[in-house]
Design a protein around this motif. Structure first.
Motif, short mmCIF file in Angstrom:
data_model
loop_
_atom_site.label_atom_id
_atom_site.label_comp_id
_atom_site.label_asym_id
_atom_site.label_seq_id
_atom_site.Cartn_x
_atom_site.Cartn_y
_atom_site.Cartn_z
N GLY A 106 0.79 -1.23 0.00
CA GLY A 106 0.00 0.00 0.00
C GLY A 106 0.82 1.27 0.00
O GLY A 106 0.27 2.38 -0.09
N GLU A 107 2.16 1.15 0.07
CA GLU A 107 3.02 2.33 0.07
C GLU A 107 3.62 2.59 -1.31
O GLU A 107 4.45 3.49 -1.47
N ILE A 108 3.21 1.82 -2.32
CA ILE A 108 3.71 1.97 -3.68
C ILE A 108 2.65 2.64 -4.55
O ILE A 108 1.49 2.21 -4.58
N TYR A 109 3.06 3.69 -5.28
CA TYR A 109 2.15 4.42 -6.17
C TYR A 109 2.83 4.57 -7.52
O TYR A 109 4.03 4.85 -7.60
N PHE A 110 2.06 4.40 -8.59
CA PHE A 110 2.63 4.47 -9.93
C PHE A 110 2.46 5.86 -10.54
O PHE A 110 1.44 6.53 -10.33
N THR A 111 3.47 6.29 -11.29
CA THR A 111 3.49 7.61 -11.91
C THR A 111 3.87 7.48 -13.39
O THR A 111 4.09 6.38 -13.88
N ILE A 171 6.83 19.29 -4.33
CA ILE A 171 5.75 20.28 -4.22
C ILE A 171 4.65 19.76 -3.31
O ILE A 171 4.10 20.49 -2.47
N GLY A 172 4.31 18.47 -3.47
CA GLY A 172 3.24 17.89 -2.68
C GLY A 172 3.54 17.86 -1.20
O GLY A 172 2.67 18.19 -0.37
N SER A 173 4.76 17.50 -0.83
CA SER A 173 5.09 17.44 0.60
C SER A 173 5.32 18.83 1.18
O SER A 173 4.97 19.10 2.34
N ALA A 174 5.91 19.75 0.40
CA ALA A 174 6.13 21.11 0.90
C ALA A 174 4.80 21.79 1.19
O ALA A 174 4.62 22.42 2.26
N ASN A 211 1.42 7.42 6.32
CA ASN A 211 1.19 8.60 7.17
C ASN A 211 2.08 9.79 6.82
O ASN A 211 2.07 10.81 7.53
N THR A 212 2.86 9.69 5.73
CA THR A 212 3.63 10.85 5.27
C THR A 212 2.66 11.84 4.62
O THR A 212 1.84 11.47 3.78
N LYS A 213 2.77 13.09 5.00
CA LYS A 213 1.84 14.11 4.49
C LYS A 213 2.30 14.61 3.12
O LYS A 213 3.34 15.27 3.01
N VAL A 214 1.54 14.26 2.09
CA VAL A 214 1.82 14.68 0.72
C VAL A 214 0.51 15.07 0.06
O VAL A 214 -0.43 14.28 0.05
N ASN A 215 0.45 16.27 -0.51
CA ASN A 215 -0.73 16.67 -1.27
C ASN A 215 -0.58 16.19 -2.71
O ASN A 215 0.46 16.42 -3.33
N PRO A 216 -1.59 15.53 -3.26
CA PRO A 216 -1.51 15.12 -4.67
C PRO A 216 -1.44 16.34 -5.58
O PRO A 216 -1.98 17.39 -5.25
N ILE A 217 -0.76 16.19 -6.71
CA ILE A 217 -0.68 17.30 -7.66
C ILE A 217 -1.49 17.00 -8.92
O ILE A 217 -1.63 17.85 -9.79
N ILE A 218 -2.00 15.77 -9.04
CA ILE A 218 -2.89 15.40 -10.13
C ILE A 218 -4.22 14.97 -9.52
O ILE A 218 -4.30 13.97 -8.79
N LEU A 219 -5.26 15.71 -9.83
CA LEU A 219 -6.58 15.45 -9.26
C LEU A 219 -7.53 14.93 -10.32
O LEU A 219 -7.43 15.31 -11.49
N GLY A 251 -9.67 9.87 -8.47
CA GLY A 251 -9.33 9.30 -7.17
C GLY A 251 -8.64 7.95 -7.22
O GLY A 251 -8.60 7.24 -6.21
N GLN A 252 -8.11 7.58 -8.38
CA GLN A 252 -7.37 6.31 -8.45
C GLN A 252 -6.14 6.36 -7.52
O GLN A 252 -5.69 7.42 -7.13
N GLN A 253 -5.65 5.18 -7.20
CA GLN A 253 -4.50 5.03 -6.30
C GLN A 253 -4.72 5.79 -4.99
O GLN A 253 -3.89 6.56 -4.53
N GLU A 254 -5.89 5.55 -4.42
CA GLU A 254 -6.27 6.13 -3.13
C GLU A 254 -6.25 7.65 -3.14
O GLU A 254 -6.00 8.29 -2.12
N GLY A 255 -6.48 8.22 -4.33
CA GLY A 255 -6.52 9.66 -4.46
C GLY A 255 -5.16 10.32 -4.52
O GLY A 255 -5.05 11.53 -4.74
N MET A 256 -4.10 9.53 -4.37
CA MET A 256 -2.76 10.10 -4.37
C MET A 256 -2.30 10.47 -5.78
O MET A 256 -1.56 11.44 -5.97
#
Length: 384
Positions: free
Chosen positions: A62-67, A79-82, A218-226, A229-234
């Motif tokens: 669950g900690e892997i996300y595809f880009t 940008i997302g974490s800042a 639990n790492t705070k990251v804002n998604p930059i592609i909205l 909501g795929q990949q848990e909205g990330m």
């Protein structure tokens, strides 16, 4: 004879990767979000790729996300974490030798009012830990350091950096660009205190347009592609199933044969460095053996422009790079070489050779033979 020595720019897709990509495109072509069986079959590729990568990194699936690749991953990480953590501080720390996909998001953050600190490096390209310690303040929210430099192959002390960062402030987000490291060395994000890790597929024999991120739970990251909501909205957007299948297979192939591949590439690297060192006016900017990455050799050829040498070798079927190939097709002065203190006269005369496990010793021999012939000729046409 052909010798492809530009593997840090991109790699050939291997047969095993090609086969699974084609199957995902032509047989199991469904949308992985669809509830019917064709969609379910497509989703299996995504699940398998996540499992392969999570097993390699020893993290949770669950900690892997595809880009779409390294640039998107680095933009999202920075940008997302800042933006997600700006209420607790505004200082961001990076280095002077980062890839443009990190350096330019940092410039963007500066324009947004963030205090961005660029750490110096020594003449081998290694970050100065003492300066990092001085620059860490209570306002620091993000540290972004590459694992392996894409131009000279310097290996940064990411584990030491992670340990120090977390000892000062456990809430600081630690991002590591592992694009030139993944597939070339063991990477353990949890052990190294890494919160976000970014990887690009086309550096490890997967298709272009594929990549993944490890984002610690639990790492705070804002998604930059909205979007949907795929990949848990990330990371919204229909998953690139063929690309994901390809990067999952490529990752498995790399790490199933890691020790053998690394030994082979290191042997090629050391052989090339030894042979180039015999030429007059050649400066090697990379380190031999396990001190540097196994697949990158940076060399400066006095009185020979990098683009001239590149095209001269190209005429003989030898393909190299005039620095980083990722920013544009126009060679520019390297910030990495400047930060390392390379002689200014050599900045425009530096090229990069980069290998993969498919390269052969005979290709090195062929390259050296051609250089022996062409370098005396090219030096006659130097601008005075």
């Amino acid at each position: 004879m052909e010798a492809y020595f530009d593997n840090s720019a991109t790699t050939v897709v291997t047969e095993s990767v090609k086969d699974i990509v084609v199957k995902a495109m032509t047989e199991d072509y469904g949308n992985p979000s669809s509830m019917h069986m064709i969609g379910v079959n497509a989703e299996k590729y995504v699940k398998t790729a996540k499992e392969n990568i999570a097993k390699i990194l020893k993290v949770d699936v669950g900690e892997i996300y595809f880009t779409s690749g390294g640039t998107e991953g680095n933009n999202m990480a920075i940008i997302g974490s800042a933006n997600a953590n700006k209420r607790t501080g505004n200082r961001v720390i990076t280095t002077k030798i980062e890839h443009s996909s990190v350096a330019n998001p940092m410039k963007y953050l500066e324009k947004q009012g963030f205090d961005v600190v660029y750490l110096p490096v020594d003449n081998n390209g290694i970050v100065d830990m003492e300066v990092l310690k001085k620059e860490m303040t209570k306002d620091t929210i993000l540290v972004s350091i590459m694992n392996v430099n894409n131009e000279v192959g310097a290996i940064e002390p990411v584990s030491e950096i992670g340990k120090y960062i977390k000892s000062v402030n456990p809430s600081v987000v630690y991002h590591v660009d592992a694009i030139q490291a993944f597939g070339k060395m063991e990477i353990r994000p949890r052990k190294e205190n890494i919160d976000i890790l970014t990887v690009s597929g086309h550096k490890i024999h997967a298709p272009k347009g594929s990549g993944f991120m490890y984002i610690k739970k639990n790492t705070k990251v804002n998604p930059i592609i909205l979007g949907g909501g795929q990949q848990e909205g990330m990371r919204s957007g229909t998953e690139n199933v063929p690309g994901i299948a390809g990067i999952g297979q490529a990752a498995k192939d790399c790490y199933d044969n890691l020790e053998k591949n690394v030994a082979h590439m290191t042997e090629l690297k050391d052989c090339l460095i030894d042979e180039l060192s015999k030429f007059d006016g050649v400066t090697i900017n990379s380190q031999k053996g396990n001190v540097g990455a196994p697949h990158i050799v940076s060399a400066s050829f006095e009185n020979v422009r990098s683009e001239v040498l590149l095209h001269a070798l190209e005429d003989k079927g030898i393909y190299i790079s005039a620095g980083s190939a990722c920013s544009s097709n126009r060679p520019a002065v390297s910030e990495t070489l400047k930060a390392m203190g390379i002689d200014s006269k050599l900045l425009g005369s530096t090229v990069r050779f980069s290998f993969c496990e498919l390269n052969k010793k005979e290709e090195i021999d062929y390259c050296i033979e051609q250089l022996k012939v062409m370098l005396p000729v090219l030096k006659k046409y130097v601008r005075r």
